[in-house]
Design an enzyme around this catalytic site. Structure first.
Site: not given
Ligand code: CTP
Length: 329
Positions: A135-136
């Protein structure tokens, strides 16, 4: 007559298919329609009806007429309707209606009335196995601000939200997705008849070739390699589709998160992706991600860059919509 003449704001909530039709055709058959016809103030409609009635071409044409005239027709919410049915057509949440009214009273001009816009927000998650993902750090705050401001300025907004835990902005149609491929599908589908697409989501460039169906166990001391494959570049694809005549958004805008050589990288990215506007943020510690403030340089095709000083994300959204609105005329 006096009620309409002296009002600062007129709110019709719930607005049925019947009242939308009467208002669109200028009928004055009762107190409400008389009031609507005499009002010179902003008018907000908060529709509530069965999904089929909302989606009927007659209602959609009436909504388009009202919006083209400057009325604000909030997108109905999705959920349980008055009968046993469920779907789009539920009266928007009172807090959402209030938020729209507050913006209208603040003097926000409905210059995007009648425009269909798509905004993507948040950060994609690429599954490794049922419990893990790549993810980020994107919180979705900037994308949500863009959607909120566009709706307040009268646009009909579809917000494609990837893993965002913020409340739905008032009067906005929210489509939830998780991965880059899901985001692509949702954005391309709603872009078909949109005037504007703003890609504010942080899309993972790569995803695991295949997500494991069961949780990956640690076997021995050596970690198992995760093989990645490239995700499609949605922003670039939107530009290509426009060139091919598949989608026709007048304005395609992207965001660029850069840590170094912000301007040079932004300019190269804009040329590569073929968009009309690129909002370039410097990201890093305490910058952009998860904070209520943002600063940016907006690169504009065929124009000079516009500097937006550090300030609330809603203010930045306002400047971005000003630049977009100027290209819509
Ligand atoms: N974007 C996209 N599809 C992708 C990657 C990015 O549509 N697969 C969009 C983002 O939504 C954003 C813009 O492209 O509007 C720029 O995103 P950014 O991550 O800054 O650019 P990248 O193409 O990933 O380039 P790099 O990682 O090399 O900086």
């Amino acid at each position: 007559m006096r009620i309409g003449q002296s009002a600062d704001l007129l709110v019709v909530a719930p607005a049925t298919a019947d009242i939308l039709a009467k208002a669109a055709h200028g009928l004055a058959s009762d107190l409400l329609t008389n009031t609507l016809l005499t009002a010179r103030c902003p008018v907000v409609f908060a529709p509530a009806m069965h999904t089929e009635m909302w989606e009927h071409p007659a209602t959609q044409a009436n909504v388009a007429t009202l919006r083209a005239r400057g009325a604000i027709v909030i997108e109905p919410a999705v959920g349980r309707l008055t009968g046993a049915d469920t779907g789009k057509g539920r009266l928007p949440d009172p807090a959402a209606i209030f938020e729209v009214c507050r913006n209208v009273l603040k003097g926000v001009t409905p210059d995007l009335a009648g425009r269909r816009v798509v905004v993507s927000a948040g950060g994609t998650r690429e599954a490794i196995d049922p419990v893990r993902f790549i993810g980020n750090r994107s919180s979705g705050m900037q994308g949500y601000a863009l959607a909120r401001v566009a709706a307040a300025r009268g646009a009909s907004v579809t917000l494609v939200a990837a893993n965002v835990s913020l409340p739905d902005p008032a009067g906005v149609d929210v489509v939830r997705v998780e991965s880059a491929l899901q985001l692509r599908e949702a954005v391309l589908a709603s872009a078909v008849d949109a005037d504007v697409v703003v890609m504010a989501a942080a899309v993972a460039d790569f995803r695991p070739v295949a997500a494991s169906r069961s949780k990956i166990k640690k076997t021995g001391d050596e970690p198992e390699a995760i093989h990645l494959t490239k995700n499609p570049d949605i922003l670039a694809e939107l530009g290509e589709r426009r060139r091919a005549g598949v989608t026709s958004p007048t304005v395609i805008a992207g965001f660029a998160a850069e840590t170094d050589d912000v301007l040079a990288n932004g300019q190269a990215k804009m040329a590569r992706k073929g968009c009309d506007l690129l909002v370039v943020n410097q990201v890093g510690e305490n910058l952009a991600f998860g904070t209520p403030d943002n600063a940016a340089t907006v690169l504009v095709a065929g124009g000079e860059p516009v500097e937006i000083p550090r300030g609330p994300k809603d203010d930045l959204a306002g400047v971005v919509w000003d630049l977009i609105a100027a290209r819509l005329v």
